[in-house]
Design a protein around this motif. Structure first.
Motif, PDB file in Angstrom:
ATOM      1  N   UNK A  44       0.966  -1.228   0.029  1.00  0.00           N
ATOM      2  CA  UNK A  44      -0.041  -0.114   0.024  1.00  0.00           C
ATOM      3  C   UNK A  44       1.006   1.174  -0.088  1.00  0.00           C
ATOM      4  N   UNK A  45       0.315   2.196  -0.631  1.00  0.00           N
ATOM      5  CA  UNK A  45       1.150   3.469  -0.841  1.00  0.00           C
ATOM      6  C   UNK A  45       1.002   4.114   0.812  1.00  0.00           C
ATOM      7  N   UNK A  46       2.077   4.811   0.978  1.00  0.00           N
ATOM      8  CA  UNK A  46       1.858   5.723   2.206  1.00  0.00           C
ATOM      9  C   UNK A  46       2.431   7.094   1.791  1.00  0.00           C
ATOM     10  N   UNK A  47       1.589   8.277   2.176  1.00  0.00           N
ATOM     11  CA  UNK A  47       2.018   9.542   1.644  1.00  0.00           C
ATOM     12  C   UNK A  47       2.155  10.360   2.941  1.00  0.00           C
ATOM     13  N   UNK A  48       3.154  11.196   2.702  1.00  0.00           N
ATOM     14  CA  UNK A  48       3.699  11.887   3.877  1.00  0.00           C
ATOM     15  C   UNK A  48       2.670  13.335   3.931  1.00  0.00           C
ATOM     16  N   UNK A  49       2.179  13.498   4.990  1.00  0.00           N
ATOM     17  CA  UNK A  49       1.412  14.635   5.223  1.00  0.00           C
ATOM     18  C   UNK A  49       1.665  16.049   4.545  1.00  0.00           C
TER      19      UNK A  49
END
Length: 146
Positions: A44-49
């Motif tokens: 899964x992709x994790x996107x920085x805030x």
């Protein structure tokens, strides 16, 4: 905002008010920085805030149109569609009339052919019966026992 915080694709999409598939497409294109991490249901992709501020700056909101302008656009579109359809409607009506006229001609031809066919059949039947009668009336010289 802290770079240690990450969002899922769905959370990121909800914050930007866009479709999650749009976020995934932007990640593949490279306009959103994300990390592909193993998750409970696969990678899964994790996107920085911090990417939120970058993406929010790229989103251009659509202008809100007044009801009067919407009505004008609707009327203009309706008129354009009507002008485009009217010639087609006229063509269809002309073709309907032509088809009806051709059907009438075909019915006349069929009825005249039917009467000719009946006359021809009567003539053939008369010829056959007369021929049979003539053959019976003539005695063959080879059949002397009759």
């Amino acid at each position: 905002m802290n770079d240690d915080l990450f969002l899922t694709v769905e959370e990121f999409a909800n914050r930007l008010n866009v479709n999650p598939e749009t976020v995934r497409r932007r990640i593949r294109k490279g306009s959103i920085k994300a990390q592909l991490l193993p998750g409970p249901r696969g990678d899964q992709y994790s996107i920085p805030v911090s990417e939120l501020t970058t993406q929010e700056a790229q989103i251009v909101p659509l202008p809100q149109l007044s009801p009067a302008i919407i009505d004008q656009l609707s009327n203009a579109m309706e008129k354009a569609v009507h002008n485009a359809i009217e010639p087609l409607h006229n063509t269809i009506e002309a073709q309907k009339k032509e088809i009806l006229a051709l059907k009438e001609q075909l019915n006349k031809i069929d009825s005249s052919n039917l009467s000719r066919s009946i006359d021809l059949n009567l003539k053939i039947d008369t010829f056959i019966s007369e021929s049979r009668a003539e053959r019976k009336a003539k005695k063959s010289r080879w059949k002397f026992w009759e």
